[in-house]
Design an enzyme around this catalytic site. Structure first.
Site, PDB file in Angstrom:
ATOM      1  N   LYS A 274       0.834  -1.203   0.000  1.00  0.00           N
ATOM      2  CA  LYS A 274       0.000   0.000   0.000  1.00  0.00           C
ATOM      3  C   LYS A 274       0.867   1.251   0.000  1.00  0.00           C
ATOM      4  O   LYS A 274       0.683   2.152  -0.827  1.00  0.00           O
ATOM      5  CB  LYS A 274      -0.917   0.010   1.223  1.00  0.00           C
ATOM      6  CG  LYS A 274      -1.880   1.195   1.244  1.00  0.00           C
ATOM      7  CD  LYS A 274      -2.498   1.428   2.609  1.00  0.00           C
ATOM      8  CE  LYS A 274      -1.537   2.233   3.478  1.00  0.00           C
ATOM      9  NZ  LYS A 274      -2.171   2.694   4.739  1.00  0.00           N
ATOM     10  N   ASP A 292      -6.302   0.985   1.020  1.00  0.00           N
ATOM     11  CA  ASP A 292      -6.380   1.326   2.437  1.00  0.00           C
ATOM     12  C   ASP A 292      -7.749   0.878   2.966  1.00  0.00           C
ATOM     13  O   ASP A 292      -8.516   0.205   2.265  1.00  0.00           O
ATOM     14  CB  ASP A 292      -6.143   2.819   2.649  1.00  0.00           C
ATOM     15  CG  ASP A 292      -7.282   3.675   2.130  1.00  0.00           C
ATOM     16  OD1 ASP A 292      -8.156   3.138   1.396  1.00  0.00           O
ATOM     17  OD2 ASP A 292      -7.318   4.875   2.453  1.00  0.00           O
TER      18      ASP A 292
END
Length: 406
Positions: A274, A292
């Site tokens: 991420k 997320d």
């Protein structure tokens, strides 16, 4: 004299005149052919019989028609035809027969009645469909979140891309909501954003970067001093260890520069896929999907995927869009998740993509009440960045206040 009388009697008998016999009674009259003449009463009976004869013949002719009528009994038009009444006002035999022919029509109507039970049999199908919908719904999720039935992969791709286009019109100013000036500041801020808000990170990093502007500076920093700066972000001890560790790795392994490859970024302490995609997409312009918590929640809510692991979500969603759209797609989804499609109470009544959302109805659907749930610039409140892009300000966005202000 006697001979003359006998001749006279013979002449009269030849003409058919009445002749008296010896007893004095009148003999019956005879016709010219020699047959006895009928009496007036007998002649009247014969006349009536002659008149009745055509009627009997007509009745005989109708006999085959009766048989034909029996064969064609179901035909309604035949039932409507009635024979004319007789001269005395009574119905003829043909009329009575036609009336009898209409009787079978009732059983035919009864045969049509079983169609209603057939309609009742269709009802259980709907019930079964409802039960299936409930079973498909994930645990704790409302039944209205049922995915579109029989949605093909092509239909899913079209719907997903349309949602992204709609969000692009709503958030043309979408951007990473972390303040940064270079790749080093972005990677540190992204590591610090775990388990906290971007706003809190943006309020904290100015003091950190003012004291430690480069990887080399932060690599040599005092641990206690860094922990004190990072305390507002939560989990400050673990985060201090991560940012100092990645600063040392950048200094020792990459010459103090943030690498621009995914395989290098994920080797740095505290950096996962991420964080790596945030850096690649926003600092190097290389497409990447940022999975997320907001992104995970919305793509499952929209039925883009049922996956729960970030790597699998990334792969499933990435397959729906061209690679060139991945970075901005992430911004659009995250912006929408923070402003309208909240985790606990989505503002469904103010959502621009409500017609495309299978989860519509999970949140507030009343437009007036939904507008009160909007956050950041959509609700007239400050955003998360202290130094937002000009496009955000032009769209009515309000900069976030610094730490401790107000």
């Amino acid at each position: 004299m006697t001979a003359t009388k006998a001749a006279s009697k013979k002449a009269v008998s030849k003409k058919g005149a009445p002749v008296e016999d010896v007893s004095g009674k009148a003999a019956p009259a005879r016709s010219a052919t020699g047959k006895k003449a009928a009496s007036p009463a007998a002649a009247a009976k014969k006349a009536v019989a002659k008149k009745a004869a055509p009627a009997k013949a007509a009745a005989k002719k109708t006999a085959p028609a009766k048989a034909a009528a029996k064969k064609s009994a179901p035909a309604k038009p035949a039932a409507k035809r009635t024979a004319p009444a007789s001269s005395d006002g009574t119905k003829t035999a043909a009329t009575r027969t036609a009336a009898k022919k209409t009787a079978p029509a009732k059983p035919a109507a009864k045969k049509a009645a079983p169609a209603k039970p057939a309609a009742k049999k269709a009802a259980p199908v709907k019930t079964a469909a409802k039960q299936t919908a409930v079973k498909k719904a994930p645990p704790g999720q409302a039944a209205v979140a049922e995915p579109p039935r029989d949605e093909s992969h092509t239909a899913l791709v079209r719907r997903a891309r349309r949602i992204n286009r709609e969000l692009a019109e709503v958030y043309p100013y979408a951007h990473p909501e972390l303040d940064f000036q270079n790749p080093f500041q972005l990677i540190v801020a992204t590591v610090l954003s775990a388990q906290t808000t971007d706003l809190r990170v943006n309020q904290t990093t100015p003091a950190l970067f003012a004291k430690y502007p480069t990887p080399e500076d932060l690599a040599e920093a005092n641990v206690e001093e860094v922990e004190e700066i990072l305390r507002p972000t939560g989990f400050f001890r673990a985060k201090t260890k991560s940012v100092i560790g990645l600063s040392k790795a950048l200094r020792d392994d990459f010459g103090g520069e943030v690498p621009g490859r995914l395989e290098d970024l994920v080797k740095l302490p505290g950096v996962g896929r991420k964080t790596a995609f945030v850096v690649l997409g926003n600092a190097f312009g290389r497409p990447g999907i940022t999975v997320d918590t907001h992104f995970q929640r919305l793509v499952r809510r929209w039925k883009w995927t049922e996956q729960t692991e970030p790597d699998k979500i990334e792969a499933a969603v990435g397959a729906l869009f061209p690679k060139s759209e991945w970075t901005m797609l992430s911004h659009h989804v995250i912006f929408h998740g923070r402003r309208i499609c909240h985790a606990r109470k989505p503002a469904c009544g103010a959502c621009p993509i409500a017609p495309l959302c299978p989860a519509y109805g999970e949140g507030e659907t009343d437009p007036e009440k939904a507008r009160k749930l909007l956050k950041y610039e959509k609700g007239g409140f400050p955003g998360q960045r202290l130094d937002p892009p000009q496009s955000y300000l032009d769209a009515g966005g309000i900069p976030a206040p610094p730490l401790g202000a107000g």
